[in-house]
Design an enzyme around this catalytic site. Structure first.
Site, PDB file in Angstrom:
ATOM      1  N   LYS A  73     -15.983 -12.846  29.713  1.00 36.73           N
ATOM      2  CA  LYS A  73     -15.736 -11.405  29.552  1.00 36.73           C
ATOM      3  C   LYS A  73     -14.344 -11.187  28.956  1.00 36.73           C
ATOM      4  O   LYS A  73     -14.158 -10.414  28.024  1.00 36.73           O
ATOM      5  CB  LYS A  73     -15.811 -10.686  30.913  1.00 36.73           C
ATOM      6  CG  LYS A  73     -17.224 -10.465  31.449  1.00 36.73           C
ATOM      7  CD  LYS A  73     -17.163  -9.603  32.725  1.00 36.73           C
ATOM      8  CE  LYS A  73     -18.543  -9.346  33.312  1.00 36.73           C
ATOM      9  NZ  LYS A  73     -18.561  -8.498  34.500  1.00 36.73           N
ATOM     10  N   GLU A 104     -24.974 -18.796  39.068  1.00 41.21           N
ATOM     11  CA  GLU A 104     -23.636 -18.199  39.182  1.00 41.21           C
ATOM     12  C   GLU A 104     -23.030 -18.407  40.558  1.00 41.21           C
ATOM     13  O   GLU A 104     -21.819 -18.488  40.710  1.00 41.21           O
ATOM     14  CB  GLU A 104     -23.701 -16.688  38.892  1.00 41.21           C
ATOM     15  CG  GLU A 104     -23.300 -16.363  37.470  1.00 41.21           C
ATOM     16  CD  GLU A 104     -23.242 -14.871  37.190  1.00 41.21           C
ATOM     17  OE1 GLU A 104     -23.597 -14.518  36.068  1.00 41.21           O
ATOM     18  OE2 GLU A 104     -22.869 -14.065  38.064  1.00 41.21           O
ATOM     19  N   HIS A 145     -48.744 -26.401  29.904  1.00 41.18           N
ATOM     20  CA  HIS A 145     -49.008 -26.852  28.540  1.00 41.18           C
ATOM     21  C   HIS A 145     -47.721 -26.912  27.723  1.00 41.18           C
ATOM     22  O   HIS A 145     -47.750 -26.854  26.503  1.00 41.18           O
ATOM     23  CB  HIS A 145     -50.032 -25.916  27.882  1.00 41.18           C
ATOM     24  CG  HIS A 145     -51.334 -25.914  28.627  1.00 41.18           C
ATOM     25  ND1 HIS A 145     -52.365 -26.774  28.320  1.00 41.18           N
ATOM     26  CD2 HIS A 145     -51.734 -25.213  29.714  1.00 41.18           C
ATOM     27  CE1 HIS A 145     -53.366 -26.570  29.164  1.00 41.18           C
ATOM     28  NE2 HIS A 145     -53.010 -25.628  30.028  1.00 41.18           N
TER      29      HIS A 145
HETATM   30  O1  PA5 Z   1     -23.255 -11.404  39.661  1.00 39.52           O
HETATM   31  C1  PA5 Z   1     -22.356 -10.890  39.014  1.00 39.52           C
HETATM   32  O2  PA5 Z   1     -21.357 -10.411  39.575  1.00 39.52           O
HETATM   33  C2  PA5 Z   1     -22.423 -10.753  37.504  1.00 39.52           C
HETATM   34  O3  PA5 Z   1     -23.459 -11.471  36.965  1.00 39.52           O
HETATM   35  C3  PA5 Z   1     -22.565  -9.303  37.135  1.00 39.52           C
HETATM   36  O4  PA5 Z   1     -23.743  -8.773  37.693  1.00 39.52           O
HETATM   37  C4  PA5 Z   1     -22.596  -9.082  35.629  1.00 39.52           C
HETATM   38  O5  PA5 Z   1     -21.542  -9.769  35.003  1.00 39.52           O
HETATM   39  C5  PA5 Z   1     -22.478  -7.595  35.314  1.00 39.52           C
HETATM   40  O6  PA5 Z   1     -21.320  -7.068  35.876  1.00 39.52           O
HETATM   41  P1  PA5 Z   1     -21.126  -5.524  36.110  1.00 39.52           P
HETATM   42  O7  PA5 Z   1     -22.162  -5.050  37.083  1.00 39.52           O
HETATM   43  O8  PA5 Z   1     -19.754  -5.385  36.631  1.00 39.52           O
HETATM   44  O9  PA5 Z   1     -21.303  -4.868  34.779  1.00 39.52           O
END
Ligand code: PA5
Length: 478
Positions: A447, A304, A333
């Protein structure tokens, strides 16, 4: 008395080591490897990345760099809350996803008994622990089959306070709690969220939930050392102060200006150069079950943060490196065949443990079968170590880039070091790539599409766009 983990000598003994020999041309050859010359040629990029991280730390979305230092009061609150939860309930359930779930899972796995939930209550000394990071209806039912909501505390973790997965879980659980406990329901929810924005904070205030805050400058995937990770860890009895001390120790190492002395900067430089050489895949392969979910946590952090279409100047760059998780020896394996003989597109990072927390001797037997009997007199510790070295050797002679991070042992301090090391490597690498490490437009797009499909107000145009998309053809479905 000063805690053991605060002694400089002990800390030094617990220092993680990055062995990158097998990334270098001397070991994997000119064509695949990285040379001293390559590193020298990128000196300016590396130095600029180091300086940028140093200049930005503690500001904007780099609030995470300060978590090892600025949480004295919140840690005290977390420990007091955790103590109550440990006393009063049978189960503790995290409701969260992505950065709000992967860290708690990884740390729990690293630092508690590998079959923690199967231990007796007296052995556990704390509640059973679950992290629900999916909205599969069967999983929700399965959870409800094994817990008693009346004896459970639910930690709802969402920074934005609007993530559909987490909020839908919250709605289901709070409804059940209210039906079972009436006015006492609110005592069974702890909210971990942003202090000033989002729906969860509104609900928390309205319902009177105990609340912990995720600082504004700490994004989901960089939040494990905030209350996101610290409360769940404390509830299962992990020494969170030691974890933060490990992170602070690593922070000092990452402040070193000399590349060779700075493990995260060196690792980032090698990752960056490897990407330039077409190594588009980064495999994390711990040789320890305790570290297996560190790979999931790392995968999110790396994917990400670095997988971006545009650089900071707005130019389309489509950069990133696909993280893959593997487990030693299990995946020898399964995947190692590909790593050794498939495309030259990977870097493998082994996580090795110098001292496992137990030793297991291989019993005598099979004297009549020498091909089995050679194992006797050895330990599983020796076997797993030999297998790791053998895999490292096999990859190296096949000219496959690999490196090893050694943990002297797996404890709260070294886990703190490891988390912080990877956060820093990601930060440095993001700077080298010239991208925004801390945004996630790709995640937001998904989202928003979900909101549109489920009819959330304000997402009508997204829904229209989705409806206007090309219809699937039956002829391509068989
Ligand atoms: O790193 C990030 O910002 C995302 O992966 C969030 O952790 C994930 O989408 C969850 O978001 P939130 O904590 O707002 O529910």
């Amino acid at each position: 008395m000063k805690a053991k983990y605060l002694h400089a000598k002990w800390q030094k003994a617990m220092r993680l080591r990055l062995d990158y020999n097998n990334m270098m041309t001397e070991f994997v050859g000119e064509e695949q490897g990285i040379s001293q010359g390559d590193l020298r040629a990128k000196k300016d990029v590396i130095t600029a990345a180091f300086e940028a991280v140093r200049a930005k730390r503690g500001t904007g979305m780099m609030g995470w760099t300060e978590l090892p230092y600025n949480q004295k009061e919140v840690v005290a609150d977390i420990l007091a809350t955790a103590k109550e939860i440990r006393k009063s309930c049978d189960a503790f359930v995290v409701l969260g996803i992505g950065g709000s779930a992967l860290g708690p899972i990884a740390v729990m796995q690293a630092l508690k008994h590998l079959h923690y939930n199967d231990l007796s209550k007296a052995q556990r000394k704390g509640p059973k622990f679950y992290v629900e990071d999916n909205v599969d209806p069967e999983r929700m039912k399965a959870l409800l089959d094994v817990i008693d909501v009346k004896k459970t505390v639910f930690n709802v973790i969402t920074k934005s306070g609007s993530t559909s997965e987490t909020m839908s879980q919250y709605l289901i659980i709070y409804d059940l709690l209210k039906k079972a406990l009436g006015d006492d329901a609110a005592k069974h929810i702890v909210a971990t969220t942003s202090e000033n924005k989002g729906n969860l904070i509104r609900l928390a205030k309205q319902e009177g939930f105990k609340t912990f805050y995720i600082p504004d400058g700490v994004g989901g995937r960089f939040s494990e050392l905030s209350p996101v990770g610290l409360l769940p860890a404390a509830v299962v009895g992990i020494d969170i102060r030691q974890m933060l001390a490990g992170a602070a120790f690593m922070d000092k190492l990452c402040g070193e200006t000399r590349l060779r002395k700075n493990p995260a900067l060196m690792s980032a430089a090698l990752s960056y150069l490897a990407m330039e050489k077409g190594k588009n895949i980064s495999v994390m392969m711990p040789y320890a079950d305790s570290l297996r979910y560190m790979s999931d946590w790392y995968c999110q952090l790396w994917a990400e943060s670095l997988g971006k279409a545009e650089n900071v100047a707005g130019k389309i760059v489509n950069v990133g490196q696909t993280p893959v998780k593997a487990l030693g020896v299990t995946d020898q394996h399964s995947q190692v065949q590909l790593y050794r003989e498939g495309p030259f597109d990977k870097v493998v990072t082994f996580l090795a443990v110098d001292g496992y927390r137990t030793e297991c001797a291989i019993a005598d037997g099979c004297e009549e079968i020498p091909d089995v009997n050679f194992l006797c007199g050895h330990t599983l510790n020796e076997l797993i170590d030999a297998e790791r070295k053998a895999t490292e050797y096999a990859l190296t002679v096949s000219k496959r880039l690999n490196r090893t991070i050694y943990l002297p042992e797996v404890n709260a301090f070294t886990v703190g070091e490891l988390l912080y090391f990877y956060e820093m490597e990601t930060a440095f690498c993001g700077e080298m790539l010239g991208i925004d490490t801390y945004n996630q437009p790709g995640v937001e797009a998904g989202k928003n599409a979900t909101y549109a499909l489920l009819g959330r107000k304000g997402y009508e145009s997204t829904r229209k766009e989705m409806e206007a998309a090309k219809a699937k053809k039956d002829e391509y479905i068989c």
